[in-house]
Design an enzyme around this catalytic site. Structure first.
Site, PDB file in Angstrom:
ATOM      1  N   SER A  35       0.553   0.262  -7.011  1.00 56.96           N
ATOM      2  CA  SER A  35       0.207   1.048  -5.823  1.00 56.96           C
ATOM      3  C   SER A  35       0.040   0.161  -4.595  1.00 56.96           C
ATOM      4  CB  SER A  35      -1.067   1.855  -6.067  1.00 56.96           C
ATOM      5  OG  SER A  35      -2.142   1.002  -6.378  1.00 56.96           O
ATOM      6  N   CYS A  36      -0.050  -1.145  -4.806  1.00 54.92           N
ATOM      7  CA  CYS A  36      -0.161  -2.093  -3.703  1.00 54.92           C
ATOM      8  C   CYS A  36       1.158  -2.132  -2.931  1.00 54.92           C
ATOM      9  CB  CYS A  36      -0.471  -3.486  -4.226  1.00 54.92           C
ATOM     10  SG  CYS A  36      -2.070  -3.613  -5.056  1.00 54.92           S
ATOM     11  N   VAL A  37       1.094  -2.695  -1.727  1.00 59.58           N
ATOM     12  CA  VAL A  37       2.279  -2.827  -0.894  1.00 59.58           C
ATOM     13  C   VAL A  37       2.416  -4.278  -0.460  1.00 59.58           C
ATOM     14  CG1 VAL A  37       3.358  -2.146   1.294  1.00 59.58           C
ATOM     15  CG2 VAL A  37       2.141  -0.458  -0.062  1.00 59.58           C
TER      16      VAL A  37
END
Length: 160
Positions: A35-37
């Site tokens: 879910s990180c970017v």
């Protein structure tokens, strides 16, 4: 972030959540996203590049103003590293990746990853940074690899 100075072809920067790094042509960056970017910024000639691994698309809370897991801190640190090398961040070009919905049964509507990608898209637009490529959403992990130079980052989906 781990640096491996003896990696063939330049330094290898392995970014973990909250990692920020900057490198020169030939240096390599790697990270794993859910879910990180991750944001990659580079000058148009591809001589310098920076990458960050954002966990939270919200301002850093009191007492955590240097924690690059928070989007505002990560982008500020990347911009500072680029300025130290004589680049104006607004003149850079960007790639960004990640923002998967890793827990659709828990977050069926507004996933953490979607909030992260929305924040990054808005922040890059506000800075006037041109986005060259992105790969966002879905429900897979992504392995991101990039070498500072003319080629775009390589992204490989990794099913859950």
């Amino acid at each position: 972030m781990a640096e491996h100075p003896h990696a063939p072809g330049g330094l290898l920067h392995v970014l973990h959540p909250g990692g920020v790094a900057c490198g020169e042509r030939g240096d390599r960056f790697e990270t794993l996203l859910g879910s990180c970017v991750a944001i990659v910024l580079t000058d148009p000639r591809r001589t310098v590049g920076a990458m960050c691994h954002i966990v939270h698309a919200m301002p850093a809370p009191a007492g955590r103003h240097d924690d690059a897991a928070y989007a505002d801190v990560a982008l500020r640190q990347m911009n500072e590293l680029l300025r130290e090398r004589g680049l104006q961040p607004g003149q850079c070009e960007a790639y960004f990746y990640g923002g998967g919905n890793m827990f659709p049964q828990v977050y069926p509507q507004q996933a953490i990853g979607a909030r992260n990608t929305d924040w990054v898209r808005d922040a890059l637009s506000e800075c006037g940074v041109r986005v060259l490529q992105h790969d966002l959403g879905g429900n897979t992990y992504r392995r991101l690899r990039w070498t500072v130079g003319p080629d775009a980052p390589h992204v490989a989906a990794m099913p859950i």
